[in-house]
Structure formats: C-alpha cells, structure tokens
Design an enzyme around this catalytic site. Structure first.
Site, mmCIF file in Angstrom:
data_model
loop_
_atom_site.group_PDB
_atom_site.id
_atom_site.type_symbol
_atom_site.label_atom_id
_atom_site.label_comp_id
_atom_site.label_asym_id
_atom_site.label_seq_id
_atom_site.Cartn_x
_atom_site.Cartn_y
_atom_site.Cartn_z
ATOM 1 C CG ASP A 13 41.286 52.266 -40.307
ATOM 2 O OD1 ASP A 13 41.322 53.117 -39.702
ATOM 3 O OD2 ASP A 13 41.815 51.489 -40.597
ATOM 4 C CG ASP A 107 41.992 55.908 -36.229
ATOM 5 O OD1 ASP A 107 41.843 54.924 -35.279
ATOM 6 O OD2 ASP A 107 43.040 55.873 -36.653
ATOM 7 C CD GLU A 108 39.936 49.909 -36.632
ATOM 8 O OE1 GLU A 108 39.831 48.819 -36.807
ATOM 9 O OE2 GLU A 108 40.895 50.408 -36.112
#
Length: 359
Positions: A13, A107-108
């Site tokens: 993350d 983003d993860e």
C-alpha cells in the site's frame, strides 16, 4: 486448495499516494498540509498528505470542512495520468517477483509470493526489496503487510504506516485478531461495528465467541465472512487477470457523502478513470451502471442502456449525472460509489476481460 499456512501473501500500500506524488514533484509542498482534489470553495478531498491528516483531514471530506479543520491546507488539482504512470512503475517492480498480482487500486495490491521468481526464501525479504526498489525508482514510500492470507496481510499493512512493514505469522493469527477492536477489521465499517457493539461484540475475541448462525441472523451473508475472519481464516486466493464482461471503478469513502452535490463531485474521478481505461483497452460499452452503497450498507444500482456506444468522456459523465439525479431525494449518506460500462464492443477479440480500477 492449499491450506492458508502454506501461502505467503504481501499486501503493498503506497503511503498517501496522490499527495505524496504532488509533494515529490513540487518541493514547495513538502512538509505542508496538502489536499488533492476539490477546491477551496466546493468539492471533495480525494487524498490528503500525512501533514493534513494530523488536522483530521480525510479523503471524501468536503473541502469546506477540511479548510475549517486546517486553514493552511493547500489544494492541488489531481493529475491522474501522472499517478497512473507511477502506478505502472510500481506494478513492474511487483512483476519482477511474482506473476500473481491482484491490483486493488492504483496504489494498492496483493501479491502471492509463495513461490517467487527470484527464489527469495522469505516474504519479509521480498517486501523489503520491493519497498526499497519503489523508493529508489519513484522516491515514494510504501507500507507492506505480510501474512498467510489476504485478510491478515491487509491488517498488517496498516500496522506500521507510513513507510514500514509488519508480519503476522501463522501461529500469531488467532491472537492478533482476538485483541483488535472489530472497527479495525477490514470489511467492517462504522455502521456494522456499531451494530456489533450493540450486540456486545467489541473485539475479535468477542466475535469469535459467536456462532455462525447468530452472525448470519444479524448480518446476513456477511455473517459467514465475519465468522471466518474472527478465526483468522481467509481462503480467497490472489487472483490475477480477472475475467469479467464489464469495465468499472468504485471508491469507498472514509466519510459518508450527504448531498447529491458531493456525490456528483466524487463521481467525476471515478467515471474519468473508467473512460481512460476504456480508451487504453479500446473497449466501448452501451450500458452505464451506477452502483451506490449507503451508510447502512444497503446497495442499489441504476443503469441506462443506449442504442449507441459511449464514445466520448462527456457522454459518460452526462449519463452518470443523470443516474445520480435519479437518487433524489438523498435520504441517507453514501458510503461507496461505482461506475461500470458493459454490453461491450472491444473492436478486438477481448470481450470478457475487465480492468478493475479504484481510488
């Protein structure tokens, strides 16, 4: 299916991703409270830097509320193409270690490194190498959670934020879950946590003491999921290249959206990401579906199918705004919004593949 204890799962993350990219690219913003999205007069915060979070600024917060909490807040216009370019850099780093990559958002992602391309012995070392490579190539930091299933890996990634990592080993899972407040569980929101508290369920151990029948009685199908995670069980595999017949994006907000104006503003980047994905994958659709999950977890969808394919971004946004108007009057807060296009015509033999995006 292999037992969970044989799996090595990493949840990666990025830390305050959008805001961190802006601070990286604009040195004058470093160390200052930054909000991406919205405006000083109207709109919604899409992301907040850690400096802004110290004042209580959060994503999905109305800009006016964010300003009251942090008068020195600096608003920055989103640059989604830049964020996507950085995300592609990060995915390339993941791919050096494993093909089993399940993106959750830009983003993860989850990675299954039970077997890995570099034959590194431990998932901990893999996570360290990935985080180091991300920083060296992008000057951005990432946090990682390592465990034997996805649920625990997600929990672990929040445990050492920002710029850290945490491991939950197989013999630690039950004890780790037992000591957490149910509100800390991924998949249990504020409304559900409050309902559990009313039933005398405050911790993971309290949840574990309930029967599956009791949990299903009070929480429906989700009761089975709660029963499993209270026992640190999650059999979901990391799935790469999901096959679907639609293309969509959805966002869960930290704070319920209370007005149609907030909903309309929050939906723009979601619809924009769907449009950009359709252009990138050369996919067009005739059906637009709006997904809405309210604060009480009631979920509805509204769809519209046209005779022609959606061929401009303006058409997609217009249909989305019309679907939003059908929600009036908005009688309760909105927790999640999603947009999807279906009835696809790819122009190639690609029907059935989906790209899942999120913010």
């Amino acid at each position: 299916m292999e037992p969970d204890v044989q799996r090595k799962i990493i949840h990666l993350d990025m830390d305050a991703f959008y805001a961190s990219v802006e601070q990286r690219d604009h040195p004058a913003l470093r160390g200052r409270p930054v909000a991406v999205g919205g405006s000083r007069q109207r709109g919604v915060v899409a992301a907040a830097s850690y400096e802004a979070r110290q004042f209580g600024v959060r994503s999905a917060m109305a800009a006016t509320v964010a300003l009251r909490k942090c008068p020195d807040l600096v608003f920055v216009k989103p640059r989604f193409e830049v964020y996507k370019a950085v995300s592609r850099q990060i995915r390339a780093i993941f791919a050096e270690h494993t093909p089993l990559i399940e993106p959750v958002s830009l983003d993860e992602a989850y990675l299954d490194v039970t077997t890995n391309l570099k034959q590194i012995a431990t998932a901990t070392q893999i996570a360290e190498e990935i985080r180091s490579a991300i920083f060296n190539q992008t000057q951005l930091t990432a946090s990682a959670g390592i465990s034997y299933n996805k649920f625990l890996a997600k929990l672990a990634s929040d445990y050492r934020k920002p710029n850290g990592q945490f491991v939950i080993k197989p013999h630690q899972g039950l004890e780790f879950v037992a000591g957490l407040a149910v509100s800390q569980f991924h998949g249990i929101g504020h409304v559900t946590a409050a309902k559990m508290n009313q039933l005398g369920i405050f911790t993971g151990l309290d949840l574990r003491h309930q029967t599956e029948a009791f949990l299903r009685q009070h929480f429906g199908k989700a009761g089975g999921y709660y029963y499993a995670i209270a026992r640190a069980q999650d059999h979901r595999p990391v799935v790469a290249d999901r096959v679907r017949k639609s293309l969509g994006s959805e966002t869960t907000f930290d704070r319920d959206l209370l007005t149609l104006a907030e909903v309309a503003t929050a939906l723009v980047p979601i619809a924009t990401s769907v449009w950009e994905a359709s252009q990138r994958t050369r996919v067009q659709g005739r059906t637009v579906t709006l997904k809405v999950k309210y604060g009480d977890f009631q979920q509805i969808t509204r769809s519209r199918t046209g005779w022609a394919y959606i061929h401009t971004q303006e058409m997609l946004l217009q249909v989305c705004q019309e679907l939003i108007a059908s929600l009036e009057p908005l009688e309760k807060g909105v927790r999640l919004l999603g947009v999807a296009i279906s009835n696809l015509d790819t122009g190639e033999e690609k029907v059935g593949q989906q790209l899942v995006l999120g913010f």
